[in-house]
Design a protein around this motif. Structure first.
Motif, PDB file in Angstrom:
ATOM      1  N   UNK A   1       4.340  10.533  -6.507  1.00  0.00           N
ATOM      2  CA  UNK A   1       5.495  10.962  -7.306  1.00  0.00           C
ATOM      3  C   UNK A   1       5.072  11.789  -8.516  1.00  0.00           C
ATOM      4  N   UNK A   2       3.811  11.746  -8.877  1.00  0.00           N
ATOM      5  CA  UNK A   2       3.285  12.529 -10.004  1.00  0.00           C
ATOM      6  C   UNK A   2       3.042  13.986  -9.627  1.00  0.00           C
ATOM      7  N   UNK A   3       3.055  14.273  -8.330  1.00  0.00           N
ATOM      8  CA  UNK A   3       2.764  15.623  -7.863  1.00  0.00           C
ATOM      9  C   UNK A   3       4.046  16.420  -7.652  1.00  0.00           C
ATOM     10  N   UNK A   4       3.954  17.717  -7.884  1.00  0.00           N
ATOM     11  CA  UNK A   4       5.078  18.606  -7.591  1.00  0.00           C
ATOM     12  C   UNK A   4       5.171  18.792  -6.082  1.00  0.00           C
ATOM     13  N   UNK A   5       6.250  19.383  -5.622  1.00  0.00           N
ATOM     14  CA  UNK A   5       6.421  19.659  -4.195  1.00  0.00           C
ATOM     15  C   UNK A   5       5.277  20.544  -3.701  1.00  0.00           C
ATOM     16  N   UNK A   6       4.944  21.565  -4.465  1.00  0.00           N
ATOM     17  CA  UNK A   6       3.854  22.472  -4.095  1.00  0.00           C
ATOM     18  C   UNK A   6       2.524  21.722  -4.012  1.00  0.00           C
ATOM     19  N   UNK A   7       2.255  20.864  -4.963  1.00  0.00           N
ATOM     20  CA  UNK A   7       1.014  20.097  -4.962  1.00  0.00           C
ATOM     21  C   UNK A   7       0.956  19.149  -3.757  1.00  0.00           C
TER      22      UNK A   7
ATOM     23  N   UNK B   1       0.846  -1.206   0.000  1.00  0.00           N
ATOM     24  CA  UNK B   1       0.000   0.000   0.000  1.00  0.00           C
ATOM     25  C   UNK B   1       0.878   1.252   0.000  1.00  0.00           C
ATOM     26  N   UNK B   2       1.920   1.244   0.815  1.00  0.00           N
ATOM     27  CA  UNK B   2       2.824   2.407   0.856  1.00  0.00           C
ATOM     28  C   UNK B   2       3.534   2.616  -0.485  1.00  0.00           C
ATOM     29  N   UNK B   3       3.921   1.534  -1.123  1.00  0.00           N
ATOM     30  CA  UNK B   3       4.548   1.634  -2.446  1.00  0.00           C
ATOM     31  C   UNK B   3       3.568   2.252  -3.438  1.00  0.00           C
ATOM     32  N   UNK B   4       2.322   1.814  -3.371  1.00  0.00           N
ATOM     33  CA  UNK B   4       1.286   2.375  -4.241  1.00  0.00           C
ATOM     34  C   UNK B   4       1.112   3.874  -3.977  1.00  0.00           C
ATOM     35  N   UNK B   5       1.074   4.261  -2.707  1.00  0.00           N
ATOM     36  CA  UNK B   5       0.935   5.675  -2.354  1.00  0.00           C
ATOM     37  C   UNK B   5       2.117   6.488  -2.874  1.00  0.00           C
ATOM     38  N   UNK B   6       3.331   5.946  -2.731  1.00  0.00           N
ATOM     39  CA  UNK B   6       4.514   6.658  -3.244  1.00  0.00           C
ATOM     40  C   UNK B   6       4.423   6.838  -4.756  1.00  0.00           C
ATOM     41  N   UNK B   7       3.970   5.813  -5.457  1.00  0.00           N
ATOM     42  CA  UNK B   7       3.818   5.896  -6.912  1.00  0.00           C
ATOM     43  C   UNK B   7       2.786   6.947  -7.308  1.00  0.00           C
ATOM     44  N   UNK B   8       1.728   7.045  -6.531  1.00  0.00           N
ATOM     45  CA  UNK B   8       0.698   8.047  -6.815  1.00  0.00           C
ATOM     46  C   UNK B   8       1.232   9.453  -6.534  1.00  0.00           C
TER      47      UNK B   8
END
Length: 122
Positions: A98-104, A89-96
């Motif tokens: 990683x598409x966001x910028x730092x600001x997002x 689940x944590x790996x899935x969350x990290x993958x999701x």
């Protein structure tokens, strides 16, 4: 939901089942009513999901103080597989994320905190 269910497939679980397992791991044994209230899910939905988890050996249900009350707890099987499922689940969350910028990511964190705050005040 499809993507998390795909990730959980290797553990023979669905996201709804993982939610209940995580809830029990975090909070300890709970009644079905407490779980429904905590997760804001209808009691029949909780009951169906718990039945599947009981059949797979992940949870056990016992009578509570009140005979109508059912107390749910994790089994040794669930406790043993929990770290592996949690890592998926944590790996899935990290993958999701990683598409966001730092600001997002900061905006998302602020919004989630606000939602949690509002939820606690209800």
């Amino acid at each position: 939901m499809k993507s998390i269910n795909f990730e959980l497939q290797e553990h023979s679980l669905f996201s709804s089942q993982w939610s209940l397992l995580y809830c029990l791991k975090k909070n300890g044994s709970m009644t079905q009513k407490e779980m429904a209230e905590y997760l804001h899910v209808e009691s029949p939905t909780i009951t169906r999901t718990l039945l599947k988890l009981e059949e797979s050996g992940h949870i056990k249900r016992q009578s509570g103080i009140d005979k109508r009350e059912r107390v749910v707890s994790l089994t040794e099987k669930a406790l043993t597989c929990f770290p592996s499922v949690d890592e998926s689940v944590r790996r899935h969350e990290r993958n999701m994320l990683c598409r966001l910028s730092v600001n997002e990511k900061q905006q998302l964190a602020a919004l989630l905190e606000k939602i949690e705050y509002v939820e606690e005040r209800r």
